[in-house]
Design an enzyme around this catalytic site. Sequence first.
Site: not given
Length: 348
Positions: A265, A319, A322, A327
């Site tokens: 990541e 997303e 989150k 985030e």
Amino acid sequence: MMRAHVLHLLLFQIVLTLILPFSAAYHIGVNYGTVANNLPPPHQVVNFIKTKTNINHVKIFDANPDILAAFSGITGISLTVTIPNSDIVSLSKLPNARSWLSNHLLPFLPATSIRYIAVGNEIIATSDKTLIAHLLPTMESLTLALHLANVTGILVSTPHSLGILSGSSEPPSSGTFRRGYVKTIFAPILDFHNRTKSPFMVNPYPYFGFGPETLNYALFNSSDVVVFDPVTKMNYTNMFDAQLDAVYSAMKRVGYGDVDIVVAETGWPSAGEPNQTGVGLEYAEAYNRNLIKHVNSGKGTPLMPNRVFETCIFALFNENLKPSVSEQNFGLFKPDFTSVYDVGIMKN
């Protein structure tokens, strides 16, 4: 328990000659997270990745059967599937590992190309002693379960945050693993990787390490030497290389500098909280575009020259569930497949 551990080790010695190192054919991948309520169905996602992008590796954070089925028959794209942290203790027992494999992966093989099983995510950072104690036994039991199922070509690893390092790890040659974890945790894990030819996975995020004066250093935007390592006489113009070399120094200090490193990541948010420094579209685009160019150049790092590191960008989509604005905005794409910004991974 001890006898079972010894049995694992003996069986490894028998089977490891069958597990060969995989050629470094994969460069840039992406993390396909699903903490959102507005994402397209997996078959549309897979079709988009296959037909519109140059992405050739996808990491998911579970073993979602819909996603695994969607990748069935897709050539040129491999997967990393993840064991949830909550399953680690159970899967340290071989019968449970074999059952998990039979239920979650075997139905999709070999039509779905699975390259790695990631056991949990950033387990050391949880400070959960039970999870940490069961991490390596689970990696061992899953590797043995794969062999007993006659499955080849899938390697087992676990992604680590850079919190595994002690202190600032600057200069990079001073990189060491956290005190108290070297002999009991990291030496045995690295020995496992060395035996199974599986990679040591890390999650380097210059985004979490920069200050106002080191923003360009973190973004690969500096051509000047920012860090000079007086021990190795090496110069560093970007933080990503410095972070990887700190990990390498820690590994070498334990005697396992030859184990491959995979970047599981790394990324940069395109939006954040009000007045958050260094966060925005231009910064995210700069980091990820420069990252891809740097990784694919084959230059490697000062301490690991001429190496191409398999690297998975976080993340495929924004997303929306989150917990914070930043985030929610690590995605390269919006849920409707439009680019948040362009990093040069689209076909044509």
